[in-house]
Motif scaffolding. Structure first.
Motif, PDB file in Angstrom:
ATOM      1  N   ASN A   1      21.595   7.693  -1.382  1.00  0.00           N
ATOM      2  CA  ASN A   1      22.083   8.887  -0.696  1.00  0.00           C
ATOM      3  C   ASN A   1      20.889   9.833  -0.648  1.00  0.00           C
ATOM      4  O   ASN A   1      20.625  10.585  -1.575  1.00  0.00           O
ATOM      5  N   TYR A   2      20.147   9.763   0.444  1.00  0.00           N
ATOM      6  CA  TYR A   2      18.821  10.376   0.513  1.00  0.00           C
ATOM      7  C   TYR A   2      18.762  11.414   1.631  1.00  0.00           C
ATOM      8  O   TYR A   2      19.103  11.126   2.783  1.00  0.00           O
ATOM      9  N   SER A   3      18.322  12.617   1.295  1.00  0.00           N
ATOM     10  CA  SER A   3      18.167  13.677   2.297  1.00  0.00           C
ATOM     11  C   SER A   3      16.883  13.457   3.087  1.00  0.00           C
ATOM     12  O   SER A   3      15.809  13.273   2.499  1.00  0.00           O
ATOM     13  N   LEU A   4      17.000  13.498   4.414  1.00  0.00           N
ATOM     14  CA  LEU A   4      15.842  13.233   5.267  1.00  0.00           C
ATOM     15  C   LEU A   4      14.924  14.452   5.342  1.00  0.00           C
ATOM     16  O   LEU A   4      15.383  15.598   5.376  1.00  0.00           O
ATOM     17  N   ASN A   5      13.623  14.173   5.396  1.00  0.00           N
ATOM     18  CA  ASN A   5      12.617  15.209   5.601  1.00  0.00           C
ATOM     19  C   ASN A   5      11.468  14.593   6.386  1.00  0.00           C
ATOM     20  O   ASN A   5      11.495  13.401   6.721  1.00  0.00           O
ATOM     21  N   LYS A   6      10.453  15.387   6.691  1.00  0.00           N
ATOM     22  CA  LYS A   6       9.366  14.901   7.547  1.00  0.00           C
ATOM     23  C   LYS A   6       8.548  13.791   6.891  1.00  0.00           C
ATOM     24  O   LYS A   6       7.811  13.076   7.575  1.00  0.00           O
ATOM     25  N   ASP A   7       8.676  13.623   5.585  1.00  0.00           N
ATOM     26  CA  ASP A   7       7.928  12.585   4.877  1.00  0.00           C
ATOM     27  C   ASP A   7       8.724  11.287   4.719  1.00  0.00           C
ATOM     28  O   ASP A   7       8.211  10.327   4.130  1.00  0.00           O
ATOM     29  N   PHE A   8       9.937  11.266   5.215  1.00  0.00           N
ATOM     30  CA  PHE A   8      10.763  10.073   5.082  1.00  0.00           C
ATOM     31  C   PHE A   8      10.140   8.904   5.850  1.00  0.00           C
ATOM     32  O   PHE A   8       9.726   9.050   7.003  1.00  0.00           O
ATOM     33  N   VAL A   9      10.061   7.744   5.209  1.00  0.00           N
ATOM     34  CA  VAL A   9       9.444   6.563   5.820  1.00  0.00           C
ATOM     35  C   VAL A   9      10.540   5.655   6.369  1.00  0.00           C
ATOM     36  O   VAL A   9      11.375   5.143   5.618  1.00  0.00           O
ATOM     37  N   TYR A  10      10.518   5.489   7.687  1.00  0.00           N
ATOM     38  CA  TYR A  10      11.480   4.625   8.365  1.00  0.00           C
ATOM     39  C   TYR A  10      10.696   3.766   9.354  1.00  0.00           C
ATOM     40  O   TYR A  10      10.213   4.246  10.375  1.00  0.00           O
TER      41      TYR A  10
END
Length: 372
Positions: free
Chosen positions: A77-86
């Motif tokens: 359960n992860y909050s997205l931010n600009k550093d999120f790797v997808y």
């Protein structure tokens, strides 16, 4: 197994699972799919099982999170931010990195494209909506030619405008045109977003107003554009120049009035091909700034024609003098020229500067010749 996130846990739990999340959110599910989960350790993928993969969020606060969950458990359960790797991988796979590296495989192409489309808009806004952003929705194994600088990529496309926080209506596509858009990849402009594609790639591109170039004619000048492309062919100019030239020549034959044959370019064709090879211009079918200017001139032309009609009708109601007869001849001349221009430059086609100059010159030459 029930993999509906709304049935698994309440929105309050969804919103407060991470202590770092802001309070008083109204988090709701945006999209959820079933995926096969692998845990990546030491470059090896360990099978975990089938889980639900959901994207949830609160659009007003711009807070979003992803969830990887089973019937009675939550893996992520992860909050997205600009550093999120997808990262989108070949076929139906994606990889995400939280505290752990996860490889997720969607059940089919449709699920992969659907989920990737939804998360792409959020990732663009989290990074910087003033900068162009692109992500693959799907691509097959890259065992063929992949696009690089100087490659020509043949695509079908759908263009949609961005309205506030959502993707708006479609404003253009070439699905029914029976001809694909061919794009020369350069190191500037929106074309650079096609780097790395191969045949079968589906890619979504978010183009801000400042970077969209000629696509701006599809917007009000301030809106961003969402472009979805499906890659049909990739050509290397150095390795397959003859084949590309043949394809270019067929397109030129459609657009120019005086093409000599399917395989042998005439002088005007060669000018366009030289521009292609020098990376200055791709095709006469590519959207151009000249087309935008031409559309402006069309609106002016229609206004002029309406004024000429009014003047002509007013003239018929009054007795003519010698001066009126001269003015009427001039109006007829202009009216004929304007109508010829509208006929030769339909709004659903694009033209090069050379074509515009050549055609206008021919219109005036033909009219003057008919008066001799």
């Amino acid at each position: 197994m029930d993999l509906n996130p709304n049935n698994l846990f309440e929105q309050k739990k969804l919103a407060t699972h991470n202590k770092s999340q802001p309070s008083n959110l109204s988090v709701s599910t945006i999209i959820a799919k079933v995926v096969t989960v692998y845990k990546v350790e030491n470059n090896s993928s360990l099978f975990v099982g089938k889980y639900g993969f959901a994207l949830a969020g609160d659009k007003e606060s711009k807070h979003y999170q992803i969830l990887l969950y089973g019937k009675n458990t939550i893996l992520i359960n992860y909050s997205l931010n600009k550093d999120f790797v997808y990262n989108v991988f070949e076929n139906n796979c994606v990889e995400i990195i939280t505290m752990t590296r996860w490889r997720l495989e969607f059940a089919n192409i449709h699920d992969a494209v659907d989920f990737n489309s939804n998360i792409s808009l959020i990732l663009w806004k989290l990074n910087n909506p003033k900068i162009m952003f692109w992500i693959d929705l799907y691509y097959p194994i890259r065992n063929g030619v992949t696009a690089k600088f100087g490659s020509v990529v043949e695509v079908t496309f759908s263009a949609k405008i961005i309205q506030g926080k959502t993707i708006g209506p479609e404003v253009s596509n070439n699905y029914e045109d029976n001809k694909n858009l061919k794009v020369l990849i350069r190191n500037e402009g929106w074309e650079k977003s096609l780097m790395g594609v191969n045949v079968g790639t589906q890619r979504i591109i978010y183009i801000p107003a400042a970077e969209m170039g000629a696509w701006k004619i599809l917007t009000d000048g301030h809106q961003s554009l969402c472009l979805i492309v499906n890659v049909k062919n990739v050509y290397e100019m150095e390795d397959d120049n003859a084949q590309v030239s043949l394809i270019m020549n067929k397109e030129i034959k459609i657009k120019l009035n005086n093409s000599s044959s399917d395989n042998v370019p005439n002088q005007n064709d060669q000018v366009v091909l030289n521009n292609i090879n020098s990376s200055k211009k791709l095709l006469v079918e590519t959207l151009s700034e000249e087309l935008a200017e031409l559309k402006k001139e069309h609106s002016k032309t229609i206004e002029r024609l309406e004024k000429l009609e009014i003047s002509f009708n007013e003239f018929k109601l009054n007795k003519s003098s010698s001066k009126d007869i001269i003015d009427l001849d001039l109006r007829k001349c202009l009216k004929k020229v304007y109508k010829s221009l509208i006929k030769e430059f339909p709004t659903d086609q694009s033209f090069t500067g050379n074509q515009v100059q050549f055609t206008i010159r021919e219109i005036f030459y033909n009219y003057l010749s008919s008066q001799d």
